[in-house]
Design a protein around this motif. Structure first.
Motif, short mmCIF file in Angstrom:
data_model
loop_
_atom_site.label_atom_id
_atom_site.label_comp_id
_atom_site.label_asym_id
_atom_site.label_seq_id
_atom_site.Cartn_x
_atom_site.Cartn_y
_atom_site.Cartn_z
N GLU A 27 67.06 29.63 56.44
CA GLU A 27 66.07 29.32 55.41
C GLU A 27 65.31 28.04 55.75
O GLU A 27 65.84 27.16 56.42
N VAL A 28 64.08 27.98 55.29
CA VAL A 28 63.20 26.84 55.54
C VAL A 28 62.60 26.38 54.21
O VAL A 28 62.26 27.22 53.37
N ILE A 29 62.47 25.10 54.02
CA ILE A 29 61.77 24.56 52.84
C ILE A 29 60.37 24.16 53.28
O ILE A 29 60.19 23.47 54.27
N VAL A 30 59.39 24.61 52.50
CA VAL A 30 57.98 24.34 52.80
C VAL A 30 57.35 23.60 51.62
O VAL A 30 57.56 23.99 50.46
N ASP A 31 56.60 22.54 51.91
CA ASP A 31 55.77 21.89 50.89
C ASP A 31 54.51 22.73 50.73
O ASP A 31 53.72 22.87 51.68
N VAL A 32 54.32 23.30 49.56
CA VAL A 32 53.19 24.19 49.32
C VAL A 32 51.91 23.38 49.14
O VAL A 32 51.85 22.48 48.30
N VAL A 33 50.89 23.69 49.93
CA VAL A 33 49.61 23.01 49.83
C VAL A 33 48.57 23.88 49.12
O VAL A 33 47.76 23.37 48.35
N ALA A 34 48.61 25.20 49.36
CA ALA A 34 47.64 26.10 48.73
C ALA A 34 48.24 27.50 48.63
O ALA A 34 48.96 27.93 49.53
N THR A 35 47.93 28.19 47.55
CA THR A 35 48.43 29.55 47.34
C THR A 35 47.46 30.34 46.49
O THR A 35 46.82 29.79 45.58
N ARG A 36 47.35 31.63 46.78
CA ARG A 36 46.42 32.49 46.03
C ARG A 36 46.92 32.76 44.61
O ARG A 36 48.12 32.88 44.37
N VAL A 37 45.96 32.92 43.69
CA VAL A 37 46.22 33.48 42.36
C VAL A 37 45.50 34.83 42.34
O VAL A 37 44.27 34.87 42.32
N LEU A 38 46.24 35.91 42.39
CA LEU A 38 45.63 37.23 42.49
C LEU A 38 44.90 37.58 41.20
O LEU A 38 45.26 37.14 40.10
N SER A 39 43.86 38.39 41.33
CA SER A 39 43.01 38.71 40.18
C SER A 39 43.78 39.40 39.06
O SER A 39 43.42 39.28 37.89
N TYR A 40 44.84 40.14 39.41
CA TYR A 40 45.61 40.87 38.40
C TYR A 40 46.89 40.13 38.00
O TYR A 40 47.78 40.70 37.37
N ALA A 41 46.98 38.84 38.35
CA ALA A 41 48.18 38.07 38.02
C ALA A 41 48.47 38.10 36.52
O ALA A 41 49.63 38.21 36.10
N GLY A 42 47.42 38.00 35.70
CA GLY A 42 47.62 38.02 34.25
C GLY A 42 48.26 39.31 33.78
O GLY A 42 49.06 39.31 32.83
N GLU A 43 47.94 40.42 34.43
CA GLU A 43 48.54 41.71 34.07
C GLU A 43 50.01 41.75 34.45
O GLU A 43 50.82 42.40 33.78
N VAL A 44 50.38 41.08 35.53
CA VAL A 44 51.79 40.98 35.92
C VAL A 44 52.55 40.12 34.93
O VAL A 44 53.61 40.49 34.43
N PHE A 45 51.98 38.96 34.59
CA PHE A 45 52.68 38.02 33.72
C PHE A 45 52.76 38.52 32.28
O PHE A 45 53.68 38.14 31.55
N SER A 46 51.82 39.36 31.87
CA SER A 46 51.87 39.91 30.51
C SER A 46 52.89 41.05 30.40
O SER A 46 53.29 41.42 29.29
N GLY A 47 53.28 41.60 31.53
CA GLY A 47 54.17 42.76 31.53
C GLY A 47 53.43 44.07 31.61
O GLY A 47 54.04 45.14 31.71
N MET A 48 52.09 44.03 31.57
CA MET A 48 51.29 45.25 31.59
C MET A 48 51.56 46.09 32.84
O MET A 48 51.61 47.32 32.79
N ARG A 49 51.75 45.43 33.98
CA ARG A 49 51.98 46.15 35.24
C ARG A 49 53.44 46.51 35.47
O ARG A 49 53.77 47.21 36.43
#
Length: 359
Positions: A27-49
């Motif tokens: 395993e490796v630990i990475v300092d996150v500098v940038a990451t995508r927010v997918l267009s349907y993320a809200g549907e995942v987080f709401s439980g819709m998907r």
């Protein structure tokens, strides 16, 4: 460290301090500098998907960062290396048919859920723990460039499809769904891999014209009419020759007639790649004629994600100047504004657009 945590479906992400990840062997630990927010993320987080996620979880599929800590089995990585964190995590005890989870996003099946319980937390955090084999070196980049490199996560999906189809330089490709986010990425990837031309059927005149503007006359747009036979004929004419490979990435909402019209343009001995969502929302499945498949020796590849070496090979295409990350327009948010980023991503989806978190 600070992170955005999904505690229950339908609730906003909680921005809070959580324990730093502690690595083990492999395993490796990475300092996150940038990451995508997918267009349907809200549907995942709401439980819709209805994505398979073991809550609470730090979401976020992959990202760009710098290596903080490496394990004893890492011989090429070094602390400080710029890397892409590949979210497609595979079990290590069955090389032929590994279980898969998308770290910080979803598991495919029961085995993937078991895997997720360990590699569960994603990239919406200041640090993340990643399997050693999923950390891909980028070479030297700047912190500002990390935002643009997030496009790898989108481009990798169609690249996996074309690798499965063994796309060769000089071949003609048809991308079914070319006016969408992943479809437009497929056009860019096919051309970077040496496709002679890419037929791009769709109904959005603006996006079709933009594809030609970006990539030139190797893009052959076709305005769909909705008549299956007529559309198939127009696509064949646009190709000006045999279509070697059809890549489908249509969403679940699209009629199977539209998908079939595109697929059945492929030449005898041609290849078809299915990476879209037909049938996922219920309704009729895709009906393809058995005699047509058999007598024309058509090969159909169902593809989910991409092979383990795909990210390294795609990075090489970018470094060679064959694939342009600068085609992507990005809007960045900090971690404290993750919920705003999720809303923005949903309202501003489209080809060559990204919403990015900068933890």
């Amino acid at each position: 460290m600070k992170a955005a945590v999904l505690k229950s479906f339908g609730s906003p992400l909680a921005i809070e301090n959580v324990p730093d990840p502690v690595p083990g062997t492999g395993e490796v630990i990475v300092d996150v500098v940038a990451t995508r927010v997918l267009s349907y993320a809200g549907e995942v987080f709401s439980g819709m998907r209805a994505y398979a996620l073991d809550l609470p979880v730090i979401p976020g599929p992959g990202g760009i960062g710098r290596v903080r800590t490496i394990g004893p089995d890492a011989t090429k990585l070094a602390v400080g290396d710029w890397v892409f964190c590949d979210p497609t995590v595979r079990s290590r005890d069955d090389a032929m048919a590994p279980d898969i989870t998308l770290q910080g996003w979803s598991a495919r099946d029961e085995g993937g859920m078991r895997l997720q319980k360990h590699f569960r937390h994603g990239s919406f955090a200041e640090q993340m723990m990643v399997p050693t084999e999923n950390v891909k070196r980028l070479g030297k980049i700047t912190s500002d460039e990390a935002t643009q490199w997030c496009a790898l996560g989108t481009l990798l999906v169609p690249y996996g499809g074309f690798l499965a189809a063994d796309l060769r330089p000089g071949e003609t490709v048809l991308v079914s769904g070319a006016t969408g986010n992943f479809g437009s990425a497929a056009v860019a990837v096919a051309l970077a891999m040496g496709a002679a031309c890419v037929v791009t059927p769709g109904r959005n005149d603006k996006v079709l014209a933009d594809l030609v503007r970006r990539f030139g006359m190797r893009v052959r747009p076709v305005k769909l009419s909705g008549d299956e036979s007529d559309d198939r004929e127009q696509m064949r004419r646009a190709a000006r020759g045999p279509i070697d490979c059809v890549f489908d990435i249509m969403p679940p909402s699209v009629s199977t007639n539209v998908v079939r019209a595109a697929i059945m343009t492929v030449r005898p001995y041609g290849r078809v790649v299915l990476m879209g969502g037909v049938g996922m929302a219920g309704g009729a499945g895709l009906d393809l004629p058995y005699p047509w498949i058999m007598r024309n020796c058509v090969t159909i590849h169902g593809v989910w994600m991409y092979p383990p070496d795909a990210a390294t090979r795609l990075i090489a295409l970018v470094r060679a100047g064959l694939l342009r990350l600068e085609d992507y327009e990005a809007k960045a948010f900090d971690l404290d504004h993750t919920n705003e980023a999720v809303a923005y991503a949903a309202a501003n989806a489209g080809p060559f657009k990204m919403t990015v978190l900068r933890p």
